[in-house]
Design a protein around this motif. Structure first.
Motif, PDB file in Angstrom:
ATOM      1  N   LEU A  86       0.834  -1.203   0.000  1.00 17.71           N
ATOM      2  CA  LEU A  86       0.000   0.000   0.000  1.00 17.71           C
ATOM      3  C   LEU A  86       0.869   1.254   0.000  1.00 17.71           C
ATOM      4  N   ASN A  87       0.600   2.156  -0.945  1.00 16.71           N
ATOM      5  CA  ASN A  87       1.242   3.462  -0.961  1.00 16.71           C
ATOM      6  C   ASN A  87       0.163   4.528  -1.084  1.00 16.71           C
ATOM      7  N   VAL A  88       0.381   5.667  -0.429  1.00 16.17           N
ATOM      8  CA  VAL A  88      -0.544   6.791  -0.493  1.00 16.17           C
ATOM      9  C   VAL A  88       0.292   8.062  -0.576  1.00 16.17           C
ATOM     10  N   GLU A  89      -0.042   8.945  -1.510  1.00 19.19           N
ATOM     11  CA  GLU A  89       0.686  10.211  -1.636  1.00 19.19           C
ATOM     12  C   GLU A  89      -0.258  11.270  -2.167  1.00 19.19           C
ATOM     13  N   SER A  90       0.191  12.539  -2.098  1.00 21.09           N
ATOM     14  CA  SER A  90      -0.635  13.634  -2.574  1.00 21.09           C
ATOM     15  C   SER A  90       0.232  14.835  -2.881  1.00 21.09           C
ATOM     16  N   SER A  91      -0.124  15.559  -3.940  1.00 19.34           N
ATOM     17  CA  SER A  91       0.479  16.862  -4.219  1.00 19.34           C
ATOM     18  C   SER A  91      -0.531  17.962  -3.945  1.00 19.34           C
ATOM     19  N   ASN A  92      -1.598  17.625  -3.248  1.00  9.97           N
ATOM     20  CA  ASN A  92      -2.696  18.557  -2.961  1.00  9.97           C
ATOM     21  C   ASN A  92      -2.925  18.728  -1.465  1.00  9.97           C
ATOM     22  N   GLY A  93      -1.850  18.776  -0.681  1.00  7.82           N
ATOM     23  CA  GLY A  93      -2.001  18.996   0.747  1.00  7.82           C
ATOM     24  C   GLY A  93      -2.793  17.886   1.416  1.00  7.82           C
ATOM     25  N   ARG A  94      -3.738  18.280   2.270  1.00  4.92           N
ATOM     26  CA  ARG A  94      -4.517  17.311   3.033  1.00  4.92           C
ATOM     27  C   ARG A  94      -5.798  16.899   2.319  1.00  4.92           C
ATOM     28  N   VAL A  95      -5.911  17.226   1.030  1.00  3.96           N
ATOM     29  CA  VAL A  95      -7.052  16.760   0.238  1.00  3.96           C
ATOM     30  C   VAL A  95      -6.517  16.050  -0.999  1.00  3.96           C
ATOM     31  N   ALA A  96      -7.381  15.275  -1.639  1.00  5.55           N
ATOM     32  CA  ALA A  96      -7.072  14.595  -2.899  1.00  5.55           C
ATOM     33  C   ALA A  96      -5.880  13.646  -2.803  1.00  5.55           C
ATOM     34  N   PRO A  97      -5.888  12.691  -1.864  1.00  4.74           N
ATOM     35  CA  PRO A  97      -4.816  11.691  -1.816  1.00  4.74           C
ATOM     36  C   PRO A  97      -4.931  10.706  -2.970  1.00  4.74           C
ATOM     37  N   ARG A  98      -3.803  10.108  -3.323  1.00  5.20           N
ATOM     38  CA  ARG A  98      -3.765   9.103  -4.388  1.00  5.20           C
ATOM     39  C   ARG A  98      -3.286   7.785  -3.778  1.00  5.20           C
ATOM     40  N   PHE A  99      -4.062   6.719  -3.989  1.00  2.00           N
ATOM     41  CA  PHE A  99      -3.788   5.409  -3.402  1.00  2.00           C
ATOM     42  C   PHE A  99      -3.223   4.467  -4.470  1.00  2.00           C
ATOM     43  N   TYR A 100      -2.321   3.588  -4.034  1.00  2.00           N
ATOM     44  CA  TYR A 100      -1.712   2.582  -4.900  1.00  2.00           C
ATOM     45  C   TYR A 100      -1.666   1.260  -4.136  1.00  2.00           C
ATOM     46  N   ILE A 101      -2.003   0.182  -4.819  1.00  2.00           N
ATOM     47  CA  ILE A 101      -1.891  -1.161  -4.240  1.00  2.00           C
ATOM     48  C   ILE A 101      -1.142  -2.039  -5.229  1.00  2.00           C
ATOM     49  N   ARG A 102      -0.099  -2.703  -4.741  1.00  2.00           N
ATOM     50  CA  ARG A 102       0.758  -3.534  -5.591  1.00  2.00           C
ATOM     51  C   ARG A 102       1.270  -2.750  -6.798  1.00  2.00           C
ATOM     52  N   GLY A 103       1.555  -1.477  -6.585  1.00  2.00           N
ATOM     53  CA  GLY A 103       2.119  -0.634  -7.625  1.00  2.00           C
ATOM     54  C   GLY A 103       1.117   0.008  -8.535  1.00  2.00           C
ATOM     55  N   LEU A 104      -0.147  -0.398  -8.467  1.00  2.00           N
ATOM     56  CA  LEU A 104      -1.158   0.087  -9.393  1.00  2.00           C
ATOM     57  C   LEU A 104      -1.922   1.251  -8.771  1.00  2.00           C
ATOM     58  N   ASN A 106      -2.722   5.891  -9.715  1.00  2.00           N
ATOM     59  CA  ASN A 106      -2.820   6.955 -10.708  1.00  2.00           C
ATOM     60  C   ASN A 106      -2.216   8.223 -10.133  1.00  2.00           C
ATOM     61  N   THR A 107      -1.183   8.754 -10.792  1.00  2.00           N
ATOM     62  CA  THR A 107      -0.520   9.968 -10.325  1.00  2.00           C
ATOM     63  C   THR A 107      -1.239  11.240 -10.737  1.00  2.00           C
ATOM     64  N   ASP A 108      -2.350  11.126 -11.433  1.00  2.00           N
ATOM     65  CA  ASP A 108      -3.087  12.281 -11.944  1.00  2.00           C
ATOM     66  C   ASP A 108      -3.515  13.195 -10.790  1.00  2.00           C
ATOM     67  N   PHE A 109      -3.103  14.484 -10.846  1.00  2.00           N
ATOM     68  CA  PHE A 109      -3.435  15.416  -9.779  1.00  2.00           C
ATOM     69  C   PHE A 109      -4.698  16.213 -10.061  1.00  2.00           C
ATOM     70  N   ASP A 110      -5.363  15.953 -11.182  1.00  2.00           N
ATOM     71  CA  ASP A 110      -6.588  16.676 -11.498  1.00  2.00           C
ATOM     72  C   ASP A 110      -7.692  16.299 -10.524  1.00  2.00           C
ATOM     73  N   LEU A 111      -8.549  17.258 -10.207  1.00  2.00           N
ATOM     74  CA  LEU A 111      -9.608  17.018  -9.236  1.00  2.00           C
ATOM     75  C   LEU A 111     -10.741  16.171  -9.793  1.00  2.00           C
ATOM     76  N   ALA A 112     -10.702  15.872 -11.092  1.00  2.00           N
ATOM     77  CA  ALA A 112     -11.695  14.978 -11.691  1.00  2.00           C
ATOM     78  C   ALA A 112     -11.102  13.616 -12.021  1.00  2.00           C
ATOM     79  N   ALA A 113      -9.906  13.334 -11.532  1.00  2.00           N
ATOM     80  CA  ALA A 113      -9.214  12.100 -11.890  1.00  2.00           C
ATOM     81  C   ALA A 113      -9.890  10.874 -11.281  1.00  2.00           C
ATOM     82  N   SER A 114      -9.769   9.759 -11.987  1.00  2.00           N
ATOM     83  CA  SER A 114     -10.224   8.483 -11.445  1.00  2.00           C
ATOM     84  C   SER A 114      -9.013   7.696 -10.959  1.00  2.00           C
TER      85      SER A 114
END
Length: 726
Positions: A86-104, A106-114
């Motif tokens: 499990l990895n979790v990161e964000s370039s948007n402060g304390r909102v809009a985190p991005r989750f990864y499991i087994r490497g999979l 999405n680094t997309d920082f857009d607020l409409a990203a899936s």
């Protein structure tokens, strides 16, 4: 050199603790002790089942560890590395985190990203990236289900699920309070109270407040940054008028004001990924960003109704979420013509969610657990999202409206072939449609529509070797619908579209209870391939954020985790995961860094782009390692003193799709420490604590726009904490 020594010490300590946790000689010394491990129950198959019996690689984080992780003001990013893969990161402060499991992920920082990792809170999927950032408080446990979960959950789950389960109301009175105060004025106050209200009615109210003072000096104008105020609450009422019927109503909300991510210009020197002399954790130099302010408000609710017909249970889950907010940042991380380093031009960007509404409805009917069991259901999802972007030096405002409608039917059957072998199979049919229209744009933008349908399935088997040892195997598929990326319209580029991605995953594992239930060891191996994998090509001179499809993605690895009650007073856990990921597409090219200051190791196409075939997935650490230990020393009064520590190590990873010296991180680690007093009845606890106790300065992301910009992890926080339960 000092950093290397610290890493060596931390890894050595973690390995020693991990090794001790499973040393045969130690086993022999403690096997006769009376204490044992508690059973862990998860809802990986939409039923409450013992973790050891579920044919899925699943892990949990309990409420005690969650409280320790957030004691220093931490948010969901603190979950990174705490369970295998499990990895979790964000370039948007304390909102809009991005989750990864087994490497999979999405680094997309857009607020409409899936994202291919689904976040579920109290049985309701939180699709938008901002919804995924709801603070962690009064949570019973977090469950991480690795691998595709496309049959029973289905909503963008090719990588897996992170499932948050709040403490439910009950008719027994329960009250708890957790408070901490530490460095930078960091304050955490979580409280909850619940119990019976009337016959057949119980309720629970939980509140959370996180605060940090501004602590980073802006040397350009004398202002201060880095603080936040984050307030959230949840109210639940459970109606149980008869033994057959129950209705759980949930109302929750959040209001947040703080500082968005602090980008730091030219803190990476060309030819090196080490932070250089331009980096100072306590200061930045900004002439833009307007204070890097960030503010979000969220309000939502859900209703879970259940009726037992005698052998069949019908469940309805209705969810509704609303959210709006904005973030502004000095994107170049410095001042053009001043520095630090060479910054060719200033960049100041604001992104906002003007209005978000999400409605979900699920109906599910399930048989009782038994030799033959089944469940089936329907799911409906509808969201509307308006996103605006403002970029300095560009037209003042670009506003886009995104809508997404999806529905699915699903089912699963399970069959006990004999006393030892259990088989299960799941199937889900999904239709998904997305639309984007330009409300206010500087260039003509035609409406964009994408849609697809897909059939996902899984097959699994569990074989009981003996009552304490299970073997399992699983084959599963998953699906992520086509995606629209419109943010580039704000920078005079057309929107981009990614086709559907599909995953086929193979997994096998072992789950074992050892030493008269004093130890537990689970392990899994996996292999998966993704067709038309969706990626976001981010950055470059054009500051792009464009969707692309890779012909194939491939990954394989293994995971192992264990826990051990070494004595009645010493408890140890450890986990390790290895994950190899690779992009397989000989024709796929992306733009490299726009500054010309980074050292790209990929071959070029002669047109300014580079080939990324063979590169790992971005933000996919090659390995993760986590270890915890707690020792409790009893006192004559019945009270006790305790000390606990936890360490997480993440292997190197690429920040972007392309491979560059500057944007490949080194192995990173963080450690935590707690020591304190616990009352004899376990109700009261006082402790001193430290998060990131060695004050590691880890690069967790970058911006490759007009200079070698990066951002780093949270600073060391040392403080005191108090807790009480009644």
């Amino acid at each position: 050199m000092l950093r290397t020594k610290r890493l060596t010490r931390a890894v050595t300590l973690a390995i020693l603790l991990s090794t001790a946790a499973f040393a045969p000689s130690a086993f022999a010394q403690t096997a006769s002790d009376e204490a044992g491990l508690e059973d862990i129950y998860v809802v990986a198959q939409r039923r409450s089942e013992n973790l050891q019996d579920v044919p899925v690689a699943a892990s949990t984080i309990d409420d005690e560890r969650l409280s320790a992780l957030v004691s220093g003001g931490g948010d969901v990013l603190q979950l990174a590395g705490r369970v295998p893969g499990l990895n979790v990161e964000s370039s948007n402060g304390r909102v809009a985190p991005r989750f990864y499991i087994r490497g999979l992920g999405n680094t997309d920082f857009d607020l409409a990203a899936s994202q291919p990792v689904s976040v579920i809170i109290d049985d309701v999927v939180q699709e938008n990236v901002a919804l995924k950032s709801f603070p962690i408080f009064d949570v019973e446990q977090v469950e991480v289900l690795r691998g595709p979960q496309g049959s029973l959950f289905g909503r963008n789950t090719p990588a897996g699920i992170v499932n948050f389960r709040s403490v439910r109301p009950s008719d027994e009175f329960d009250a708890r309070l957790n408070a901490s105060y530490g460095s930078f004025g960091t304050s955490v106050l979580d409280g909850a109270v619940g119990g019976g209200i009337a016959p057949g009615i119980s309720g629970r109210v939980a509140l959370s407040y996180r605060h940090r003072d501004d602590w980073v000096d802006n040397t350009f104008d004398g202002s201060e940054l880095g603080g936040y105020d984050d307030f959230a609450g949840r109210a639940q009422v459970l109606f149980e008028p008869t033994p057959e019927f129950s209705a759980l109503l949930n109302l929750h909300g959040r209001t947040y004001e703080g500082t968005s991510t602090l980008f730091r210009a030219n803190v990476l020197t060309t030819g090196s990924n080490e932070l250089n002399g331009n980096f100072d954790r306590d200061s930045v130099s900004y002439n833009g960003g307007g204070g890097n302010n960030q503010a979000y408000d969220q309000l939502g609710g859900s209703a879970t109704l259940s009726y037992d017909f005698g052998g069949l249970t019908l469940t309805s889950i209705t969810g509704y979420e609303t959210l709006d907010g904005n973030s502004r940042g000095d994107i170049d991380g410095g001042v053009s013509g001043v520095g630090p380093g060479f910054i060719p031009f200033d960049s100041d960007t604001t992104d906002s969610i003007d209005d978000l509404t999400q409605f979900t409805q699920e109906l599910r009917i399930a048989s009782e657990a038994g030799a033959f069991n089944w469940q089936a259901g329907i799911f409906y999802f509808d969201s509307e999202l308006t996103v605006s972007t403002v970029g300095a030096g560009f037209p003042p405002l670009t506003t886009l409206e995104h809508t997404n409608t999806s529905w699915a039917v699903f089912g699963q059957v399970g069959y006990e072939v004999n006393d030892r072998l259990t088989l299960s199979a799941g199937l889900r049919y999904t239709e998904d449609e997305k639309d984007m229209v330009g409300i206010l744009t500087s260039i003509p933008v035609a409406p964009v529509n994408v849609s697809d349908e897909h059939l996902s399935w899984d097959l699994s088997a569990v074989y009981e070797v003996n009552p304490d040892l299970n073997l399992y195997g699983r084959v599963a598929t998953g699906f992520r619908a086509p995606t629209i990326q419109g943010r580039d319209v704000a920078f005079f580029n057309p929107p981009s579209v990614a086709n559907s991605e599909t995953i086929l995953s193979y997994e096998a594992g072992v789950k074992a209870d050892l030493l008269d239930n004093r130890a537990r060891l689970n392990a899994a191996v996996f292999y998966y391939t993704i067709e038309d994998q969706q990626f976001s090509a981010i950055g470059g001179l054009g500051n792009f954020n464009q969707l692309v499809n890779a012909a194939e993605g491939e990954a394989y690895g293994f995971e192992i985790e264990g826990e051990w009650a070494a004595t009645d007073n010493l408890f140890l856990t450890s986990s390790f995961s290895y994950n190899h990921t690779e992009i397989n597409d000989s024709d796929l090219v992306v733009g490299p860094c726009g500054s010309g200051q980074c050292t790209v190791r990929d071959p070029g196409d002669g047109l300014g782009n580079v080939f990324i075939d063979g590169n790992p997935f971005p933000q996919a650490p090659e390995f993760t390692f986590d270890v915890t230990a707690e020792y409790e020393h009893p006192l004559a009064s019945g009270a006790s003193l305790f000390v606990g520590t936890d360490w997480t190590v993440r292997g190197s990873f690429n920040i972007f799709l392309y491979d560059a010296v500057e944007y490949e991180t080194d192995t990173q680690f963080e450690g935590g420490l707690r020591a304190g007093y616990r009352s004899a009845d376990g109700r009261y606890e006082a402790a001193v604590f430290g998060r990131n106790i060695t004050d590691e300065e880890n690069v967790i992301g970058g911006i490759d726009f007009n200079n070698n910009t990066a951002f780093v992890n949270e600073p060391r926080v040392i403080g005191v904490s108090l807790s009480a339960r009644y």
